[in-house]
Scaffold this motif. Sequence first.
Motif, mmCIF file in Angstrom:
data_model
loop_
_atom_site.group_PDB
_atom_site.id
_atom_site.type_symbol
_atom_site.label_atom_id
_atom_site.label_comp_id
_atom_site.label_asym_id
_atom_site.label_seq_id
_atom_site.Cartn_x
_atom_site.Cartn_y
_atom_site.Cartn_z
ATOM 1 N N THR A 68 -30.693 1.952 34.192
ATOM 2 C CA THR A 68 -31.901 1.973 35.014
ATOM 3 C C THR A 68 -32.346 0.542 35.311
ATOM 4 N N THR A 106 -28.064 4.405 24.762
ATOM 5 C CA THR A 106 -29.032 5.387 25.261
ATOM 6 C C THR A 106 -30.306 4.741 25.799
ATOM 7 N N GLU A 107 -30.530 3.482 25.457
ATOM 8 C CA GLU A 107 -31.725 2.786 25.916
ATOM 9 C C GLU A 107 -31.552 2.363 27.364
ATOM 10 N N THR A 108 -32.556 2.633 28.201
ATOM 11 C CA THR A 108 -32.533 2.336 29.642
ATOM 12 C C THR A 108 -31.289 2.914 30.307
ATOM 13 N N SER A 110 -29.759 6.157 32.523
ATOM 14 C CA SER A 110 -30.206 7.204 33.433
ATOM 15 C C SER A 110 -29.389 8.480 33.291
ATOM 16 N N LYS A 138 -28.152 14.158 32.003
ATOM 17 C CA LYS A 138 -29.226 13.361 32.601
ATOM 18 C C LYS A 138 -30.099 12.837 31.478
ATOM 19 N N SER A 140 -32.656 10.152 32.025
ATOM 20 C CA SER A 140 -33.928 9.557 32.451
ATOM 21 C C SER A 140 -34.143 9.795 33.935
ATOM 22 N N ASP A 141 -35.434 9.807 34.330
ATOM 23 C CA ASP A 141 -35.785 9.899 35.746
ATOM 24 C C ASP A 141 -36.074 8.521 36.347
ATOM 25 N N ALA A 142 -35.961 7.483 35.548
ATOM 26 C CA ALA A 142 -36.237 6.126 36.034
ATOM 27 C C ALA A 142 -35.227 5.737 37.119
#
Length: 207
Positions: A68, A106-108, A110, A138, A140-142
């Motif tokens: 993201t 898993t951090e940032t 998407s 999926k 993240s929605d970022a």
Amino acid sequence: MDLQAFFKMSYGLYVLSSAFDGKQNGCIVNTVTQVTAEPPKVAVAVSKQNLTTSLIERSGLFNAVALTEEATMDLIGRFGFRSGREEDKFAGIPHGADANGVWYPTETASAMFSCKVIDKLDLDTHVLFVGKSIEAVKLSDAPVMTYDYYHKVKKGETPPNAPSYKKPAEKHGWRCKVCGYIYEGEELPPDFICPICKKDASFFERI
């Protein structure tokens, strides 16, 4: 031929990971694309010099995580400008494992796509792997980070072994021979550490 025309192609920024015989590794790539929908297949180009390439060739497995816009330069530098032959890139960062046991950050992140290699093509400096997706998640929605965003907003550099590498515009100062980061100034502090790849001053050359 106007090679700058190719810069108009859209790219993302991904962490490509694989594992073999207990070794986990990942690297930054920008050429990941879905090539068919039913069944879903994904193609990725990665430098032959990367440890991740060797792991994919031996295991026949890979996953790709779309980053993201919130991804930090520390994360990008860790996976994009450091060698998994010298350090554990996953040490100390949040990560998960796909159905095949291949780790991914898993951090940032998407979305994650886990694939089994069904074909490959030698591209001289790179290998193009085609994988059949066996898992997609999926995360993240970022907004996802595009390569254009990475350059214009994050001010990131392109590693020399990337498919889209181009020589940087001429600047004066000191350039890191590993990641291309430029320190602008007449004198490079002897204790300077590159903020991207964490190499010391001995890896810099005057430009």
